[in-house]
Enzyme design. Sequence first.
Site, PDB file in Angstrom:
ATOM      1  N   LYS A 153      -7.189   4.281   2.320  1.00  0.00           N
ATOM      2  CA  LYS A 153      -7.564   3.389   3.554  1.00  0.00           C
ATOM      3  C   LYS A 153      -7.660   4.067   4.679  1.00  0.00           C
ATOM      4  O   LYS A 153      -8.821   3.614   5.557  1.00  0.00           O
ATOM      5  CB  LYS A 153      -6.213   2.450   3.696  1.00  0.00           C
ATOM      6  N   GLY A 165       0.867  -1.209   0.113  1.00  0.00           N
ATOM      7  CA  GLY A 165      -0.255   0.149  -0.007  1.00  0.00           C
ATOM      8  C   GLY A 165       0.842   1.187   0.012  1.00  0.00           C
ATOM      9  O   GLY A 165       0.603   2.049  -0.785  1.00  0.00           O
ATOM     10  N   HIS A 166       1.959   1.326   1.078  1.00  0.00           N
ATOM     11  CA  HIS A 166       2.882   2.539   0.932  1.00  0.00           C
ATOM     12  C   HIS A 166       3.519   2.506  -0.325  1.00  0.00           C
ATOM     13  O   HIS A 166       3.808   3.576  -0.873  1.00  0.00           O
ATOM     14  CB  HIS A 166       3.887   2.444   1.959  1.00  0.00           C
TER      15      HIS A 166
END
Length: 282
Positions: free
Chosen positions: A148, A35-36
């Site tokens: 998110k 995600g990062h």
Amino acid sequence: MVIRDIREMQLTAERIRQSGKRIAVVPTMGYLHEGHLSLIRIAKMKGDVVITTLFVNPTQFGPHEDYERYPRDFERDLALASAAGTTHLFAPEASQMYPTGYSTYIDVGGITEVLEGKSRPGHFRGVATVVAKLFNLTKPHVAVFGQKDAQQVAVIRRMIKDLNFNIELVVGPIVREADGLAMSSRNTYLTPQQRKEAVVLFQSLKLAEARVKEGVQECRKIIDEMASLIKANSSGVIDYISIADNTSLQELRHLQPGQSVLISLAVKFGSTRLIDNLIILV
Ligand code: PAF
């Protein structure tokens, strides 16, 4: 390049700006996952220089939360961040970010009082404060955050507007595991059984989406169905399930065609609290 000193970060950012290059920043608390890395890749497309910040911010954790045990692995983060396109990794010490006598905080009103803000008092005060500090230290043209943390995005959007930060906010989509679980550094806390059960979060969001598409308008009905699914398929304890207006974050009772709604939830598996969300156009 790793920068730990806040003054060095500011001078470096100033020099980059003076050379005419665009700075894109990706604020993180480390323990990087896909995600990062997806946010870093977006930043790479948006800027000439990508500053990834890595700082586990003590002021956004409540007294009984996981600040001490939040996962940390600097060498791994450095390797992953660099491979994804980070040119500068800024990893300050808490003692430099909040020296003795530190006493200035940013309170974004309204939208911080619901959802995560209600369950985690003071959380967004800590987030807004550290993000404003990181903006002042890294001097970005563009800042990339993940969907998110939907409410965090709304809070930062508000803060950028209200405090006149001249920064473009870019929001990257949620990255999920193959079974649908949203990626999070906190997933590492889950036992194998909890990890299996946690997929029900995304399943409940997809169920809500299906109900909205079928034309169900009563939010309570959708929320009850989501809760039943979670309870029937996991040991998770629901903190909240919410259907809210995507801009104001105010809870909705009935859905209207054309509305953009944020369906979000927080569920605890043992001591691990997971969040997830979906934006749906009714
Ligand atoms: O989303 C996070 O990881 C944190 O809340 C942030 C934005 C890096 C601030 O500490």
